[in-house]
Structure formats: C-alpha cells, structure tokens
Scaffold this active site. Structure first.
Site, PDB file in Angstrom:
ATOM      1  N   LYS A 158       0.834  -1.199   0.000  1.00 41.03           N
ATOM      2  CA  LYS A 158       0.000   0.000   0.000  1.00 41.03           C
ATOM      3  C   LYS A 158       0.872   1.254   0.000  1.00 41.03           C
ATOM      4  O   LYS A 158       1.930   1.289   0.641  1.00 41.03           O
ATOM      5  CB  LYS A 158      -0.906  -0.016   1.231  1.00 41.03           C
ATOM      6  CG  LYS A 158      -1.950   1.069   1.287  1.00 41.03           C
ATOM      7  CD  LYS A 158      -2.840   0.858   2.515  1.00 41.03           C
ATOM      8  CE  LYS A 158      -3.905   1.912   2.645  1.00 41.03           C
ATOM      9  NZ  LYS A 158      -4.768   1.679   3.832  1.00 41.03           N
ATOM     10  N   SER A 181      -9.497   2.307   2.858  1.00 40.88           N
ATOM     11  CA  SER A 181      -8.537   3.033   2.057  1.00 40.88           C
ATOM     12  C   SER A 181      -7.602   2.127   1.253  1.00 40.88           C
ATOM     13  O   SER A 181      -6.880   2.599   0.373  1.00 40.88           O
ATOM     14  CB  SER A 181      -7.687   3.946   2.958  1.00 40.88           C
ATOM     15  OG  SER A 181      -6.981   3.182   3.923  1.00 40.88           O
ATOM     16  N   SER A 203     -10.483  -0.481   6.624  1.00 36.67           N
ATOM     17  CA  SER A 203      -9.803  -0.203   5.355  1.00 36.67           C
ATOM     18  C   SER A 203      -9.197  -1.405   4.657  1.00 36.67           C
ATOM     19  O   SER A 203      -8.759  -1.298   3.512  1.00 36.67           O
ATOM     20  CB  SER A 203      -8.711   0.859   5.561  1.00 36.67           C
ATOM     21  OG  SER A 203      -9.284   2.110   5.811  1.00 36.67           O
TER      22      SER A 203
END
Length: 466
Positions: free
Chosen positions: A89, A164, A188
């Site tokens: 990420k 996210s 997330s």
C-alpha cells in the site's frame, strides 16, 4: 460477470494460490519470471480501468523474480514468498520507492528507509509489483485521492473498490498480484475485501509491527488481502514479527497462522448480529448474509441470533478520527481532498478533554465487546452495510434511506477497530445487483489463530455451496 473479475477468463498463471505457486516452483512446473510476466500483462491490459497502482515497480519485480528463479533452480532454501507477486500500500514507506500517501504533500517523497513492515515483505522473497492506490493519508473508506484518482472494483468499474486499501484489493481481485498488504483503521482492509470478493483480515494490535506511528494509535493495524483464508494466513505469517520500534509488537507464538487453517475446529459456537447498535444494513446485504448463515447452520455451526449489541460508538470514532487527521494535515490547501479538509475543520469542534474522554470511553467499549465475545468462538456480522458506491466519494449518501456522513456507514467494521478485536471478512455471495458481499468474523483479543481456523471452516462450507 465482468471479465476483469472473472477468474475463468484469466491467464491460468494468475489463478494460482500462494501454495500452488510455491509447489509448482519447487517441482519446476512454473517459473517465477513467467508468472510475474503474466501478472504484468494483466496490469498492462486492465490497469487503466481499475487504477490499482500509484506506482508499478516492474523493473524491481523482474529483478526479484529472476533471483527467485535461480533460488528454485539451484535447490536453495526458498523464502516464504519466493517468486510470488505481491503489492504494498502506498502509505507504507519503502526505501528508494516513491511513497505518495495519496497526498500532494508527499507527491515526490522517496523514503530513505523501509518501515519494519516493508522490510519484512522485502525479505519474503516475493516480487514486489508496485505501490497501491489509497485515499489521501488513508482518511476515507474509498481509495480515491488527488494524486492518481480513484480505484475501482473489478466486479463493476463504475463502482469503488472501497478503501482506504482499495488499490490493494482491486489489484488482487483483478489478477495483478497474488496477495497484497493493506492497512485498516476503520475497515480499510475489510471493506475493500468485501467490495472485491476477497478475504481481508485485521489482526489485533502488536501482531504486525506498526511504524512510523499513527495518531490513531491502536485503532490501526496492517493486514493481508487474498483470494483465500489460507493465502491471507500465509501473508500474515510473513508480516508478523516483533520489532523494537513498536512497543506493542509481540513475540510470535508457536505454530504459524497458515497452520491454523488446517486445524479444523471440533465445533464452532457463534453469535450472528445482522445489525449493530440498533443500526441495520441494506436489505439486499442482510438477505445475502442471512442465506450464508442458514448454510452454515445446516452444516452444524451453532449460531444464535444476537438481538442486543453494544451501542454504536461513532461518536468516539469521530473525535479520534478527525483530530488524528487534523494532526497529519493541520493546514489543508487547494491540493487537499476537499472532503478531508472538511474532516480536519470538524476537528475544531473538539477539545483536548473531548479526545481524552473518547479514549477513556473506548477502553470501556473494548471491555464490553470482549465480554460479549467470551461467550462464543466468533461473532458473525455482515462486513459492510452497503454495496460498492460511486468512486472517489467518501461514502454512500444514505444507508437504508438514512443520511450518512464520511464513515458512519461503516459501523460493522469500525466497531472492531475501536475495540481492537481481530476480524476477518470472507466472500459470502452477491447482492441483488450482482455485486459481492462479505461476511465478517470477529474473535477475542489475541485469538488470531483460532479466528483463522474458524474462518477456514466457514470458507470451506460457503465455497462448497457454490
């Protein structure tokens, strides 16, 4: 089904599980280089539609895959993910690799060193394909940001992949990588896993070292995204370790997380909570999960409906979330996500006493949920109250016709960030619009291994139904 998500339409080299890849590398049936090239070809074909990556590190991945190929060819001791394509990420600092955090503040930031998590992943032997799309600083449960736009679910590219960690989930679901790392502060990992028909897990604090620190404290944990519980457990084995920079990180207990997937429970006692804190999910979501619950009951799981639950504590999340992000983006400007700027402005409503009171009340909530979980092996809920919504937005405008703001539609996930309980989502079917729906399992503090054991059994039953 959209061909981007339809695994039957994929190059077979992109369909292998982590275990299958390692087995085929070992016997010489597959090459890490050809497997990586197949994944890179899918990125070339579909990335413009899905937008899973901020940065694709194809040269680095090719170098790593060539090294892995030599390891397997020479019969050397392979590492845990030797030659397996994976992604990190874009919130996680990676030495020498741009890490934008989805923010103009970090548009060109090249970290000088790896975070502990990145270091563990680089040591795993996998081929790191790229840095995945996230919301700005990870503030919302949609992976849209000012740097490279919004990520989309491969099941319907007109809808968000969630966030996210939406780029991570979309990348796995589209066949760009075998597994991916995500971070979860209010859902997330689990929200995008649900929107992309994947397994996503949030372990408890300390399982995976967390550094640099976050103002959200123990609400946040990193976790794996994968097609199966076993692949998720494999990645969790890689990412879990003790690190002196995280005082909560713990020494690994005997027995790996992947091994836990083979430990079939003698019985599973569960509560099923179709709503939480009196708040109901969308009818099509509840119908899909209820059908899965009926299937699990028919296979012998002892599941009792939970009529009364702890009350929803968005009030606590709102204080901690808004003030935390205000500390990260104290002076929003024209390059800042306009909705994030509103959240930062909202933080001005709260005082230091409000923040301290929220943390104190959270400890009581944490104990309340733990006492509930002491009565069963797992709590089962829908993962998300809604299906995938418009890309780039902070969330749906309504849930069951009730107005919703930036995160108060995600109570099925953020509740267990507030309480710090390990949680995992598993695909449970599709709603009335043919979009994926997740089923969430939550277990007691420190019980990640038993959670994975239960999750593997639930996954087996639900897959057999299909």
């Amino acid at each position: 089904m959209n061909p981007i998500a339809d695994r039957g339409q994929w190059n077979e080299l992109c369909r292998f599980s982590v275990d299958d890849l390692l087995t085929n590398y070992s016997n010489g049936s597959l090459s890490p280089v050809e497997v990586l090239n197949a994944h890179l070809a899918r990125i070339e074909q579909y990335e413009h539609t899905i937008n899973a990556f901020v940065t694709v590190t194809s040269d680095l991945a090719k170098k790593q895959a060539k090294h892995s190929e030599k390891v397997w060819h020479r019969g050397e001791n392979p590492r845990a993910l030797e030659g397996v394509p994976y992604a990190i990420k874009d919130l996680v600092p990676t030495a020498g690799i741009r890490t934008t955090k989805g923010s103009a503040l970090f548009r060109d930031w090249i970290p000088p060193e790896n975070s502990p998590l990145a270091q563990l992943l680089f040591k795993s032997g996998g081929a790191m394909v790229g840095k995945t799309t996230t919301s700005e600083i990870g503030w919302k449960a949609d992976a849209g940001n000012p740097i490279n736009g919004a990520s989309r679910t491969p099941y319907d590219p007109t809808r968000t992949s969630g966030g996210s960690s939406g780029g991570a989930a979309a990348g796995v679901a589209a066949g760009f990588v075998a597994v991916a790392q995500g971070g979860d502060g209010a859902g997330s990992v689990r929200i995008p896993a649900s929107f992309c028909n994947l397994v996503g897990m949030k372990p408890g604090p300390g399982v995976i070292p967390y550094y640099p620190p976050t103002p959200l404290g123990q609400l946040v944990a990193n976790g794996p995204l994968a097609h199966t519980v076993r692949d998720a457990a494999h990645l969790l084995d890689v990412m879990s370790a003790q690190d002196p920079r995280d005082s909560l990180s713990v020494v690994r207990q005997p027995g790996g997380y992947r091994e836990a997937c083979d430990e079939t429970p003698d019985r599973i006692r569960a509560y099923y909570a179709p709503s939480w804190g009196g708040r109901k999910v969308e009818p099509s979501i509840e119908a899909t999960v209820s059908e899965a619950i009926s299937c699990l009951k028919s296979e012998g799981l002892e599941i009792a409906d939970l009529e009364e639950t702890p009350r929803d504590r968005f009030d606590l999340l709102d204080v901690i979330w808004t003030t935390g992000f205000a500390s990260l983006v104290p002076r929003p400007n024209g390059d800042t996500d306009s909705e994030l700027a509103k959240v930062v402005e909202r933080a001005k409503l709260y005082s230091g006493v409000d923040l301290a009171s929220a943390h104190l009340a959270r400890q009581s909530y944490k104990a309340e949920v733990e006492l509930l979980l002491q009565q069963v092996d797992v709590l089962i809920t829908p993962t998300v109250a809604v299906g995938p919504f418009e890309p780039g937005s902070p969330g749906p405008q309504t849930v069951t016709e009730t107005p919703a703001n930036y995160l108060d539609w995600a109570w099925m996930t953020y509740s267990f960030n507030l309480s710090e309980h390990p949680s995992i989502t598993i695909p449970s079917g599709f709603d009335d619009t043919d979009l994926p729906v997740g089923i969430q399992l939550i277990s007691r503090h420190g019980s990640e291994r038993s959670l994975l054991s239960c999750a593997s059994e639930v996954e087996r039953i639900l897959r057999a139904r299909d």
